[in-house]
Design a protein around this motif. Structure first.
Motif, PDB file in Angstrom:
ATOM      1  N   HIS A  76      -1.944 -57.183  -8.498  1.00  0.00           N
ATOM      2  CA  HIS A  76      -2.850 -56.240  -9.142  1.00  0.00           C
ATOM      3  C   HIS A  76      -3.717 -55.617  -8.072  1.00  0.00           C
ATOM      4  N   SER A 109       4.958 -48.148 -18.387  1.00  0.00           N
ATOM      5  CA  SER A 109       3.862 -47.867 -17.466  1.00  0.00           C
ATOM      6  C   SER A 109       4.190 -46.679 -16.571  1.00  0.00           C
ATOM      7  N   HIS A 113       2.004 -43.356 -16.340  1.00  0.00           N
ATOM      8  CA  HIS A 113       1.416 -42.903 -15.077  1.00  0.00           C
ATOM      9  C   HIS A 113       1.766 -41.437 -14.832  1.00  0.00           C
ATOM     10  N   VAL A 142      -3.298 -49.087 -16.635  1.00  0.00           N
ATOM     11  CA  VAL A 142      -3.055 -50.306 -15.853  1.00  0.00           C
ATOM     12  C   VAL A 142      -3.795 -51.495 -16.453  1.00  0.00           C
ATOM     13  N   TRP A 146      -1.965 -54.775 -17.773  1.00  0.00           N
ATOM     14  CA  TRP A 146      -2.277 -56.008 -17.049  1.00  0.00           C
ATOM     15  C   TRP A 146      -2.890 -57.052 -17.982  1.00  0.00           C
TER      16      TRP A 146
END
Length: 221
Positions: A76, A109, A113, A142, A146
């Protein structure tokens, strides 16, 4: 101006390409032909005269795995809303965060993005300056992915990492939602939208949704 993560998430997830995009750049360069890189290149193609994709692997016409694409790693990194990234440069995909592949968040993701990049370029921001607006949008995506990934990892008995404050309560709420999704189509649709990254996880945490989940679980004991 602050915007609720759920609202940003929905806006980015439902974004559509502009009918007449503006050309803002001469040549755009994408480092890495991952899914995120390729999607970013597609967005940049609407705003640059040419797009050059650079990758360390030789890319063929097929869909074979490539040695340069990492899988199964977890890390991360928060680029600090663009404060430490040079102007005219953005990071997408695994360059920002890669997740446990068992949860299937990589493709979603990458697409989100790219949607963040599209929204940023269409906002009128200077593409040659620090992309703080882009990283602010991307951070919402994110953090959501996450949070879902690490929360599920921490639920595994084999994981010995310390649990964050409030974990027991959030895990109880998550178990209520998952249980209710099996018996209630309304909760199931909301749950699927979050798992598929079409909605922000906070949309499952409203008092009304949790109350419905608890009620459904009790009625089906």
């Amino acid at each position: 101006m602050y915007q609720r993560p759920a609202r940003v998430f929905a806006r980015i997830g439902e974004a559509r390409p502009a009918a007449a995009p503006r050309v803002l750049l001469g040549r755009a360069v994408v480092l890495g032909a991952s899914m995120a890189g390729l999607l970013a290149a597609r967005v940049l193609a609407d705003h640059a005269q040419s797009v050059l994709i650079l990758d360390r692997d030789e890319i063929g016409a097929g869909a074979e795995p490539r040695p340069g694409v990492p899988q199964g790693t977890q890390m991360h990194a928060d680029p600090g809303a663009g404060c430490r990234v040079p102007g005219g440069v953005v990071a997408v995909g695994d360059a920002v965060a890669s997740f446990n592949p068992i949860y299937g968040q990589g493709m979603s993701s990458a697409a989100l993005h790219a949607s963040c990049l599209s929204a940023y370029l269409r906002s009128g921001a200077d593409p040659r300056g620090p992309a703080r607006g882009f990283f602010a949008l991307q951070r919402v995506i994110v953090d959501a992915a996450w949070g879902m990934s690490t929360s599920a990892d921490l639920a595994r008995p084999s994981v010995s990492a310390p649990r964050p404050r409030g974990y027991r309560l959030s895990r109880w709420a998550s178990n209520q939602i998952v249980g209710a999704s099996i018996v209630d189509p309304v909760i199931a649709r909301r749950f699927d939208a979050v798992v598929e990254m079409r909605r922000h996880p906070s949309t499952l945490a409203s008092p009304a949704v949790l109350a419905r989940a608890v009620r459904m679980n009790r009625s089906h004991r």
